[in-house]
Write an enzyme that holds these catalytic residues in place. Sequence first.
Site, PDB file in Angstrom:
ATOM      1  N   LEU A 192      46.565  52.452  81.088  1.00 48.50           N
ATOM      2  CA  LEU A 192      46.226  52.288  79.665  1.00 48.50           C
ATOM      3  C   LEU A 192      46.271  50.815  79.238  1.00 48.50           C
ATOM      4  CD1 LEU A 192      45.939  53.650  76.757  1.00 48.50           C
ATOM      5  CD2 LEU A 192      48.434  53.438  76.639  1.00 48.50           C
ATOM      6  N   SER A 224      41.667  49.672  55.083  1.00 48.66           N
ATOM      7  CA  SER A 224      42.621  48.558  54.972  1.00 48.66           C
ATOM      8  C   SER A 224      42.296  47.391  55.913  1.00 48.66           C
ATOM      9  CB  SER A 224      44.060  49.052  55.189  1.00 48.66           C
ATOM     10  OG  SER A 224      44.388  50.064  54.263  1.00 48.66           O
ATOM     11  N   ASP A 246      50.602  54.246  59.396  1.00 44.18           N
ATOM     12  CA  ASP A 246      51.017  54.043  58.003  1.00 44.18           C
ATOM     13  C   ASP A 246      52.090  55.052  57.598  1.00 44.18           C
ATOM     14  OD1 ASP A 246      50.949  52.746  55.592  1.00 44.18           O
ATOM     15  OD2 ASP A 246      49.229  53.865  54.810  1.00 44.18           O
ATOM     16  N   GLY A 247      52.940  54.639  56.662  1.00 46.32           N
ATOM     17  CA  GLY A 247      53.908  55.568  56.075  1.00 46.32           C
ATOM     18  C   GLY A 247      55.361  55.326  56.455  1.00 46.32           C
ATOM     19  N   ASN A 248      55.642  54.212  57.106  1.00 50.11           N
ATOM     20  CA  ASN A 248      57.036  53.930  57.480  1.00 50.11           C
ATOM     21  C   ASN A 248      57.928  53.824  56.239  1.00 50.11           C
ATOM     22  OD1 ASN A 248      56.055  53.762  60.047  1.00 50.11           O
ATOM     23  ND2 ASN A 248      56.350  51.543  60.282  1.00 50.11           N
ATOM     24  N   ARG A 302      41.576  55.218  53.417  1.00 46.92           N
ATOM     25  CA  ARG A 302      40.990  53.875  53.428  1.00 46.92           C
ATOM     26  C   ARG A 302      41.200  53.199  54.778  1.00 46.92           C
ATOM     27  NH1 ARG A 302      44.985  53.299  49.163  1.00 46.92           N
ATOM     28  NH2 ARG A 302      46.928  52.535  50.058  1.00 46.92           N
ATOM     29  N   GLU A 328      34.799  58.327  65.105  1.00 47.35           N
ATOM     30  CA  GLU A 328      35.195  59.543  64.386  1.00 47.35           C
ATOM     31  C   GLU A 328      36.528  59.235  63.702  1.00 47.35           C
ATOM     32  OE1 GLU A 328      33.425  62.352  64.092  1.00 47.35           O
ATOM     33  OE2 GLU A 328      31.853  61.322  65.224  1.00 47.35           O
ATOM     34  N   HIS A 369      60.490  51.304  59.699  1.00 46.78           N
ATOM     35  CA  HIS A 369      59.784  50.532  60.735  1.00 46.78           C
ATOM     36  C   HIS A 369      60.444  50.745  62.104  1.00 46.78           C
ATOM     37  CE1 HIS A 369      57.349  48.889  57.654  1.00 46.78           C
ATOM     38  NE2 HIS A 369      58.257  48.087  57.145  1.00 46.78           N
TER      39      HIS A 369
HETATM   40  C1  IPE Z   1      47.657  49.093  56.920  1.00 41.03           C
HETATM   41  O1  IPE Z   1      48.671  49.667  56.188  1.00 41.03           O
HETATM   42  C2  IPE Z   1      48.201  48.021  57.817  1.00 41.03           C
HETATM   43  C3  IPE Z   1      48.983  48.483  58.952  1.00 41.03           C
HETATM   44  C4  IPE Z   1      49.193  49.722  59.293  1.00 41.03           C
HETATM   45  C5  IPE Z   1      49.545  47.434  59.750  1.00 41.03           C
HETATM   46  P1  IPE Z   1      49.064  49.129  54.745  1.00 41.03           P
HETATM   47  O2  IPE Z   1      50.174  49.985  54.260  1.00 41.03           O
HETATM   48  O3  IPE Z   1      49.301  47.673  54.775  1.00 41.03           O
HETATM   49  O4  IPE Z   1      47.716  49.396  53.933  1.00 41.03           O
HETATM   50  P2  IPE Z   1      47.469  49.618  52.385  1.00 41.03           P
HETATM   51  O5  IPE Z   1      48.145  48.489  51.664  1.00 41.03           O
HETATM   52  O6  IPE Z   1      48.061  50.936  52.027  1.00 41.03           O
HETATM   53  O7  IPE Z   1      45.999  49.621  52.243  1.00 41.03           O
HETATM   54  C1  IPE Z   2      53.139  50.957  58.034  1.00 39.58           C
HETATM   55  O1  IPE Z   2      54.001  51.541  57.124  1.00 39.58           O
HETATM   56  C2  IPE Z   2      53.737  49.768  58.731  1.00 39.58           C
HETATM   57  C3  IPE Z   2      53.131  48.481  58.384  1.00 39.58           C
HETATM   58  C4  IPE Z   2      52.154  48.286  57.534  1.00 39.58           C
HETATM   59  C5  IPE Z   2      53.672  47.320  59.040  1.00 39.58           C
HETATM   60  P1  IPE Z   2      54.157  50.986  55.654  1.00 39.58           P
HETATM   61  O2  IPE Z   2      55.220  49.937  55.642  1.00 39.58           O
HETATM   62  O3  IPE Z   2      52.844  50.551  55.112  1.00 39.58           O
HETATM   63  O4  IPE Z   2      54.678  52.268  54.887  1.00 39.58           O
HETATM   64  P2  IPE Z   2      54.219  52.789  53.477  1.00 39.58           P
HETATM   65  O5  IPE Z   2      52.729  52.887  53.507  1.00 39.58           O
HETATM   66  O6  IPE Z   2      54.705  51.775  52.481  1.00 39.58           O
HETATM   67  O7  IPE Z   2      54.880  54.110  53.334  1.00 39.58           O
HETATM   68 MG    MG Z   3      51.382  51.475  54.064  1.00 42.63          MG
END
Ligand code: IPE
Ligand code: IPE
Ligand code: MG
Length: 250
Positions: free
Chosen positions: A136, A201, A25-27, A199, A212, A42
């Site tokens: 892997l 998700s 998460d966090g891209n 969370r 863990e 991404h």
């Molecule tokens: C979870 O991240 C899904 C993936 C990493 C593919 P999201 O960014 O979609 O989750 P929420 O919306 O913050 O819960």
């Molecule tokens: C995770 O990063 C990648 C995917 C869910 C595909 P996000 O696109 O959710 O990045 P944030 O959470 O909005 O920063």
């Molecule tokens: Mg996200």
Amino acid sequence: MASDADRSPPPKIAKIPQHVAVIMDGNGRWAQSKGKPRTAGHREGAQTVRTVTEACGDLGIDYLTLYAFSSENWKRPKSEITALMTLLERFLKSRTSEMQTNNIRLQAIGRLSDLPKRCQKALHESIQATKDNDGLTLILALNYGGREEILDGIRSVIRHVQEGLLDVAMLDPEVFGKHLYTRYYPDPDLLIRTSGEMRISNFLLWQISYAEIVITDKLWPEFTREDFFAAIEEYARRQRRFGGVNEETS
Ligand code: IPE
Ligand code: IPE
Ligand code: MG
């Protein structure tokens, strides 16, 4: 592009998880912090996939599951979805030979038939090409939702009962697990989530019952090999009890 020789040797860690699952998460936030479009995040995130996959191989981890696209991610703008699917297709086409070299077996979980046909084709080709590798196992969760998986599992159980292949009295967690997308893999020992959200998700709801959990504030595109090793070291310090009272029971 880092060659094998450029990689730092992995640390000696007393307890290595067999299966690590990651909510990448966090891209978007990473891109925003750099004044770039979300899609740039991404693209950068795809580099981290490579870094973490290599680190897993170096530590001798058997399974790595990466949450790449959730059932809920279809809510995003069409342009972002298209960019993610294009990135997936490109990743599969460009990395398959590297997976061969690194003895990686590619697998996928989720409702794959709803992915764009081009992605399905590329996925099928990579899975086929790498199916005999015994290093892997890299499992991509694509159009994946934990609740959807459980419902698909229930449908499968009902079908088996109706066809006389399963006696309802025999249903227990182990048997039910054989009706999930993850039936060929052990449950994750460690779940990592980047970007600090506390969370799940809709990820692997059934399978993480005793995983863990390590949550780091680092955004996925800036998550490094060392950050990954630190998460494994954190795992090694945990005492797993599985509801018991003593030391490790597994
Ligand atoms: C979870 O991240 C899904 C993936 C990493 C593919 P999201 O960014 O979609 O989750 P929420 O919306 O913050 O819960
Ligand atoms: C995770 O990063 C990648 C995917 C869910 C595909 P996000 O696109 O959710 O990045 P944030 O959470 O909005 O920063
Ligand atoms: Mg996200």
